[in-house]
Design a protein around this motif. Sequence first.
Motif, PDB file in Angstrom:
ATOM      1  N   THR A  12       0.797  -0.722  -0.077  1.00  0.00           N
ATOM      2  CA  THR A  12      -0.017  -0.035   0.534  1.00  0.00           C
ATOM      3  C   THR A  12       0.723   1.476  -0.138  1.00  0.00           C
ATOM      4  OG1 THR A  12      -1.437  -1.082   1.298  1.00  0.00           O
ATOM      5  CG2 THR A  12      -1.609   1.047   1.184  1.00  0.00           C
ATOM      6  N   HIS A  13       0.604   2.291  -1.062  1.00  0.00           N
ATOM      7  CA  HIS A  13       1.435   3.368  -0.985  1.00  0.00           C
ATOM      8  C   HIS A  13       1.010   4.691  -0.596  1.00  0.00           C
ATOM      9  CE1 HIS A  13       3.070   6.704  -2.882  1.00  0.00           C
ATOM     10  NE2 HIS A  13       3.737   6.438  -3.700  1.00  0.00           N
ATOM     11  N   MET A  14       1.828   5.489  -0.125  1.00  0.00           N
ATOM     12  CA  MET A  14       0.921   6.648   1.446  1.00  0.00           C
ATOM     13  C   MET A  14      -0.060   7.277   0.514  1.00  0.00           C
ATOM     14  SD  MET A  14       4.368   9.187   0.711  1.00  0.00           S
ATOM     15  CE  MET A  14       4.870   9.727  -0.297  1.00  0.00           C
ATOM     16  N   THR A  15      -0.168   7.126  -0.656  1.00  0.00           N
ATOM     17  CA  THR A  15      -1.297   7.183  -1.417  1.00  0.00           C
ATOM     18  C   THR A  15      -2.473   7.042  -1.590  1.00  0.00           C
ATOM     19  OG1 THR A  15      -1.277   6.810  -3.890  1.00  0.00           O
ATOM     20  CG2 THR A  15       0.092   8.456  -3.037  1.00  0.00           C
ATOM     21  N   ARG A  17      -2.755   3.708  -2.930  1.00  0.00           N
ATOM     22  CA  ARG A  17      -2.976   2.714  -4.124  1.00  0.00           C
ATOM     23  C   ARG A  17      -2.104   1.702  -3.631  1.00  0.00           C
ATOM     24  NH1 ARG A  17      -1.739   2.929  -9.613  1.00  0.00           N
ATOM     25  NH2 ARG A  17      -2.114   0.536 -10.185  1.00  0.00           N
ATOM     26  N   VAL A  18      -3.318   0.171  -4.061  1.00  0.00           N
ATOM     27  CA  VAL A  18      -2.887  -0.638  -3.229  1.00  0.00           C
ATOM     28  C   VAL A  18      -2.592  -2.049  -4.146  1.00  0.00           C
ATOM     29  CG1 VAL A  18      -3.657  -3.124  -2.118  1.00  0.00           C
ATOM     30  CG2 VAL A  18      -4.830  -0.962  -1.185  1.00  0.00           C
ATOM     31  N   ARG A  19      -1.338  -2.457  -4.163  1.00  0.00           N
ATOM     32  CA  ARG A  19      -0.631  -3.404  -5.571  1.00  0.00           C
ATOM     33  C   ARG A  19      -0.627  -4.607  -4.793  1.00  0.00           C
ATOM     34  NH1 ARG A  19       1.141  -0.422 -10.318  1.00  0.00           N
ATOM     35  NH2 ARG A  19       1.219   1.147  -9.463  1.00  0.00           N
ATOM     36  N   PRO A  20      -1.230  -5.529  -6.129  1.00  0.00           N
ATOM     37  CA  PRO A  20      -1.213  -7.130  -5.344  1.00  0.00           C
ATOM     38  C   PRO A  20       0.501  -7.316  -5.481  1.00  0.00           C
ATOM     39  CG  PRO A  20      -2.971  -7.425  -6.993  1.00  0.00           C
ATOM     40  CD  PRO A  20      -1.901  -5.721  -6.850  1.00  0.00           C
ATOM     41  N   LYS A  21       0.773  -9.034  -4.870  1.00  0.00           N
ATOM     42  CA  LYS A  21       2.586  -9.206  -5.103  1.00  0.00           C
ATOM     43  C   LYS A  21       3.027  -8.503  -6.776  1.00  0.00           C
ATOM     44  CE  LYS A  21       4.817 -13.538  -4.480  1.00  0.00           C
ATOM     45  NZ  LYS A  21       4.962 -15.014  -3.919  1.00  0.00           N
ATOM     46  N   ALA A  22       2.015  -9.737  -6.858  1.00  0.00           N
ATOM     47  CA  ALA A  22       2.612 -10.030  -8.717  1.00  0.00           C
ATOM     48  C   ALA A  22       2.732  -8.467  -9.705  1.00  0.00           C
ATOM     49  CB  ALA A  22       1.974 -11.009  -9.843  1.00  0.00           C
ATOM     50  N   MET A  28       8.773  -3.649 -10.295  1.00  0.00           N
ATOM     51  CA  MET A  28      10.133  -3.211  -9.500  1.00  0.00           C
ATOM     52  C   MET A  28      11.272  -3.767 -10.690  1.00  0.00           C
ATOM     53  SD  MET A  28      10.341  -2.513  -6.053  1.00  0.00           S
ATOM     54  CE  MET A  28      11.333  -3.736  -5.800  1.00  0.00           C
ATOM     55  N   ARG A  29      10.956  -5.177 -10.858  1.00  0.00           N
ATOM     56  CA  ARG A  29      11.588  -5.985 -12.101  1.00  0.00           C
ATOM     57  C   ARG A  29      12.173  -5.249 -13.374  1.00  0.00           C
ATOM     58  NH1 ARG A  29       8.039  -9.717 -11.724  1.00  0.00           N
ATOM     59  NH2 ARG A  29       9.113 -11.803 -10.224  1.00  0.00           N
ATOM     60  N   GLU A  30      10.965  -4.145 -13.859  1.00  0.00           N
ATOM     61  CA  GLU A  30      11.176  -2.898 -14.434  1.00  0.00           C
ATOM     62  C   GLU A  30      11.485  -1.640 -14.769  1.00  0.00           C
ATOM     63  OE1 GLU A  30       7.026  -1.778 -15.994  1.00  0.00           O
ATOM     64  OE2 GLU A  30       7.164  -3.837 -16.334  1.00  0.00           O
ATOM     65  N   GLY A  31      11.913  -1.639 -13.484  1.00  0.00           N
ATOM     66  CA  GLY A  31      12.804  -0.181 -12.558  1.00  0.00           C
ATOM     67  C   GLY A  31      12.024   1.173 -12.986  1.00  0.00           C
ATOM     68  N   ARG A  32      10.495   0.837 -12.867  1.00  0.00           N
ATOM     69  CA  ARG A  32       9.671   1.719 -12.497  1.00  0.00           C
ATOM     70  C   ARG A  32       9.298   2.885 -11.415  1.00  0.00           C
ATOM     71  NH1 ARG A  32       5.317   0.952 -16.929  1.00  0.00           N
ATOM     72  NH2 ARG A  32       4.410   2.575 -15.436  1.00  0.00           N
ATOM     73  N   PHE A  33       9.992   2.485 -10.038  1.00  0.00           N
ATOM     74  CA  PHE A  33      10.251   3.218  -8.723  1.00  0.00           C
ATOM     75  C   PHE A  33      11.261   4.443  -8.751  1.00  0.00           C
ATOM     76  CE2 PHE A  33       7.688  -0.950  -8.487  1.00  0.00           C
ATOM     77  CZ  PHE A  33       5.762  -0.462  -7.737  1.00  0.00           C
ATOM     78  N   GLY A  34      10.994   5.005  -8.379  1.00  0.00           N
ATOM     79  CA  GLY A  34      11.579   5.955  -8.110  1.00  0.00           C
ATOM     80  C   GLY A  34      12.096   6.124  -5.994  1.00  0.00           C
ATOM     81  N   CYS A  35      12.096   5.188  -5.436  1.00  0.00           N
ATOM     82  CA  CYS A  35      12.057   5.643  -4.318  1.00  0.00           C
ATOM     83  C   CYS A  35      13.878   6.163  -3.775  1.00  0.00           C
ATOM     84  CB  CYS A  35      11.469   4.427  -3.477  1.00  0.00           C
ATOM     85  SG  CYS A  35      11.702   4.511  -1.460  1.00  0.00           S
ATOM     86  N   HIS A  36      13.598   7.500  -3.331  1.00  0.00           N
ATOM     87  CA  HIS A  36      14.632   7.796  -2.709  1.00  0.00           C
ATOM     88  C   HIS A  36      15.314   7.658  -0.997  1.00  0.00           C
ATOM     89  CE1 HIS A  36      15.980  10.094  -6.333  1.00  0.00           C
ATOM     90  NE2 HIS A  36      14.527  10.298  -6.337  1.00  0.00           N
ATOM     91  N   SER A  37      14.238   7.700  -0.335  1.00  0.00           N
ATOM     92  CA  SER A  37      13.985   7.304   1.122  1.00  0.00           C
ATOM     93  C   SER A  37      12.960   6.392   1.300  1.00  0.00           C
ATOM     94  CB  SER A  37      14.301   8.252   1.658  1.00  0.00           C
ATOM     95  OG  SER A  37      13.354   9.099   1.451  1.00  0.00           O
ATOM     96  N   THR A  38      12.840   5.513   2.181  1.00  0.00           N
ATOM     97  CA  THR A  38      11.735   5.081   3.037  1.00  0.00           C
ATOM     98  C   THR A  38      11.223   4.905   4.445  1.00  0.00           C
ATOM     99  OG1 THR A  38      10.127   3.142   2.721  1.00  0.00           O
ATOM    100  CG2 THR A  38      12.478   2.680   3.250  1.00  0.00           C
TER     101      THR A  38
END
Length: 50
Positions: A12-15, A17-22, A28-38
């Motif tokens: 569950t993102h801070m917005t 939005r819920v994403r299932p595991k798959a 993640m594999r596609e490199g579509r996240f640009g997280c700088h910290s958590t």
Amino acid sequence: MSELLSGGFTRTHMTGRVRPKAAWLSRMREGRFGCHSTDGESVALDPTTW
């Protein structure tokens, strides 16, 4: 990572939005996240899915 997460895993993102595991692992594999910290503010575990 897939083996470490249960079949019912969701992220569950801070917005809200819920994403299932798959879907989450795919992005993640596609490199579509640009997280700088958590910061883990809350973790919810459902023992019925263990």
